[in-house]
Design a protein around this motif. Structure first.
Motif, short mmCIF file in Angstrom:
data_model
loop_
_atom_site.label_atom_id
_atom_site.label_comp_id
_atom_site.label_asym_id
_atom_site.label_seq_id
_atom_site.Cartn_x
_atom_site.Cartn_y
_atom_site.Cartn_z
N ILE A 257 0.84 -1.20 0.00
CA ILE A 257 0.00 0.00 0.00
C ILE A 257 0.87 1.25 0.00
CG2 ILE A 257 -1.63 1.36 1.38
CD1 ILE A 257 -2.83 -1.32 2.33
N TYR A 258 1.89 1.24 0.83
CA TYR A 258 2.75 2.42 0.98
C TYR A 258 3.53 2.71 -0.29
CZ TYR A 258 5.83 5.76 3.30
OH TYR A 258 6.51 6.90 3.66
N VAL A 259 4.22 1.70 -0.81
CA VAL A 259 5.02 1.88 -2.02
C VAL A 259 4.13 2.13 -3.23
CG1 VAL A 259 6.68 0.79 -3.58
CG2 VAL A 259 6.92 0.50 -1.10
N GLY A 260 2.98 1.46 -3.26
CA GLY A 260 2.08 1.61 -4.40
C GLY A 260 1.38 2.95 -4.45
N GLY A 261 1.34 3.67 -3.32
CA GLY A 261 0.62 4.93 -3.28
C GLY A 261 1.48 6.17 -3.13
N MET A 262 2.74 6.02 -2.74
CA MET A 262 3.56 7.20 -2.51
C MET A 262 3.87 7.93 -3.82
SD MET A 262 7.23 5.41 -1.59
CE MET A 262 7.87 6.94 -0.91
N GLY A 263 4.17 9.21 -3.69
CA GLY A 263 4.49 10.00 -4.87
C GLY A 263 5.93 9.75 -5.31
N ILE A 264 6.11 9.08 -6.42
CA ILE A 264 7.42 8.80 -6.98
C ILE A 264 7.44 9.37 -8.39
CG2 ILE A 264 9.11 7.02 -7.55
CD1 ILE A 264 7.70 5.18 -5.53
N ASN A 265 8.19 10.41 -8.59
CA ASN A 265 8.08 11.18 -9.83
C ASN A 265 8.35 10.38 -11.09
OD1 ASN A 265 7.22 13.48 -8.56
ND2 ASN A 265 9.14 14.60 -8.76
N TRP A 266 9.34 9.51 -11.04
CA TRP A 266 9.65 8.78 -12.27
C TRP A 266 8.56 7.77 -12.63
CZ3 TRP A 266 10.43 3.51 -12.77
CH2 TRP A 266 10.65 2.78 -11.61
N LEU A 267 7.85 7.27 -11.61
CA LEU A 267 6.74 6.37 -11.89
C LEU A 267 5.52 7.15 -12.40
CD1 LEU A 267 6.93 3.80 -8.95
CD2 LEU A 267 7.53 3.45 -11.35
N ILE A 268 5.35 8.37 -11.92
CA ILE A 268 4.29 9.23 -12.46
C ILE A 268 4.58 9.51 -13.94
CG2 ILE A 268 3.18 11.49 -12.32
CD1 ILE A 268 3.82 11.48 -9.31
N ALA A 269 5.84 9.77 -14.24
CA ALA A 269 6.23 10.01 -15.63
C ALA A 269 5.97 8.78 -16.50
CB ALA A 269 7.70 10.40 -15.70
N GLU A 270 6.00 7.59 -15.88
CA GLU A 270 5.73 6.35 -16.61
C GLU A 270 4.23 6.11 -16.79
OE1 GLU A 270 7.88 4.05 -17.97
OE2 GLU A 270 9.48 5.50 -17.60
N GLY A 271 3.40 6.96 -16.22
CA GLY A 271 1.96 6.84 -16.42
C GLY A 271 1.16 6.45 -15.20
N GLU A 272 1.79 6.35 -14.02
CA GLU A 272 1.06 6.00 -12.80
C GLU A 272 0.50 7.27 -12.17
OE1 GLU A 272 3.36 3.41 -10.26
OE2 GLU A 272 3.74 1.98 -11.89
N TRP A 273 -0.55 7.81 -12.81
CA TRP A 273 -1.07 9.12 -12.45
C TRP A 273 -1.79 9.13 -11.11
CZ3 TRP A 273 0.97 12.79 -15.21
CH2 TRP A 273 1.38 12.52 -16.52
N TRP A 274 -2.20 7.95 -10.61
CA TRP A 274 -2.86 7.95 -9.30
C TRP A 274 -1.95 8.46 -8.20
CZ3 TRP A 274 -1.31 3.37 -11.71
CH2 TRP A 274 -0.32 2.64 -11.06
N ARG A 275 -0.65 8.43 -8.45
CA ARG A 275 0.32 8.90 -7.45
C ARG A 275 0.27 10.41 -7.28
NH1 ARG A 275 3.97 4.78 -6.09
NH2 ARG A 275 3.84 2.96 -7.46
N LEU A 276 -0.50 11.11 -8.06
CA LEU A 276 -0.73 12.54 -7.84
C LEU A 276 -1.81 12.76 -6.78
CD1 LEU A 276 -0.70 13.81 -11.53
CD2 LEU A 276 1.13 14.04 -9.84
N VAL A 277 -2.54 11.69 -6.41
CA VAL A 277 -3.62 11.78 -5.43
C VAL A 277 -3.29 11.01 -4.16
CG1 VAL A 277 -6.06 11.32 -4.99
CG2 VAL A 277 -5.33 12.06 -7.26
N THR A 278 -2.86 9.77 -4.32
CA THR A 278 -2.71 8.87 -3.17
C THR A 278 -1.69 9.31 -2.12
OG1 THR A 278 -1.23 7.51 -4.57
CG2 THR A 278 -3.53 6.82 -4.38
N PRO A 279 -0.63 10.04 -2.46
CA PRO A 279 0.32 10.43 -1.41
C PRO A 279 -0.29 11.22 -0.27
CG PRO A 279 1.31 10.77 -3.55
CD PRO A 279 -0.14 10.44 -3.79
N MET A 280 -1.38 11.96 -0.55
CA MET A 280 -1.98 12.80 0.48
C MET A 280 -2.72 11.98 1.54
SD MET A 280 -4.91 14.55 -1.92
CE MET A 280 -5.67 15.53 -0.65
N PHE A 281 -2.81 10.66 1.35
CA PHE A 281 -3.44 9.79 2.34
C PHE A 281 -2.43 8.83 2.98
CE2 PHE A 281 -6.70 10.91 -0.82
CZ PHE A 281 -7.59 11.57 0.02
N LEU A 282 -1.14 9.09 2.76
CA LEU A 282 -0.08 8.28 3.35
C LEU A 282 0.84 9.18 4.17
CD1 LEU A 282 0.84 6.17 0.19
CD2 LEU A 282 -0.32 5.30 2.23
#
Length: 203
Positions: A41-66
């Protein structure tokens, strides 16, 4: 204004959005401590910029709940518990939730664009600073009517900004962006003409 005197049931009834956000953050924090699934849950939701660049856009929302540990969670949830109810009461449930979510999301968006690709972040601080920013807008419009609000909010905002740059491992981008977004939304919500129209509709 910011002293909480309600009992548990009154708090839940009067401030349902704040209560929901508190419960959600605490529930997710508890899940993170579970074996195996907690790390996912933690790794899958934290904001990681390079993964966001790869298309994991949910990471723009989920970090605010971790949150990065108990003290991080405690600080943010204590701020939400103290300052959230008054803003929910003044702005209304939907507008309060809009301020909270947009401040948090735009804080993460700014982090993605302004920080390097290897940058990682978690926390509701951008959303919390959005609450402070919205109160800043309210102070802007009511500085002569509610001087006591100004005396409380402005020092809190100043201290929050100073501590942002003094403490290590703080996502200053999310903090400042959340503050600005909350202030700008608050300027719209709390504009005197809009408040007058609210009162007319209620009457």
């Amino acid at each position: 204004m910011f002293s909480r005197t309600e009992n548990f049931s009154q708090y839940i009834r009067l401030y349902p959005v704040v209560t929901f956000l508190l419960a959600l953050n605490i529930f997710i924090a508890a899940l993170v401590y579970l074996p195996v699934i907690g790390n996912q849950i933690y790794v899958g939701g934290m904001g990681i910029n390079w993964l966001i660049a790869e298309g994991e856009w949910w990471r723009l929302v989920t970090p605010m709940f971790l949150h990065a540990g108990f003290s991080h969670l405690l600080f943010n949830m204590f701020s939400l518990f103290i300052f959230g109810p008054e803003l929910e009461k003044i702005a209304g449930k939907a507008r309060f939730l809009t301020i909270y979510l947009l401040a948090g999301v735009f804080g993460n968006i700014a982090t993605y664009f302004l920080q390097p690709l290897d940058y990682m972040s978690v926390g509701a601080s951008g959303a919390i600073f959005g609450i402070f920013g919205a109160f800043g807008a309210l102070v802007y419009y009511t500085k002569r009517i509610l001087p006591q609000l100004r005396q409380i909010i402005l020092p809190i905002i100043v201290i929050g900004i100073v501590m942002t740059f003094l403490q290590p491992n703080i996502n200053a981008t999310a903090h400042i962006t959340g503050l600005i977004v909350g202030f700008l939304i608050g300027l719209s919500y709390f504009h005197p003409k809009r408040i007058v129209s609210w009162k007319k509709r209620k009457n």
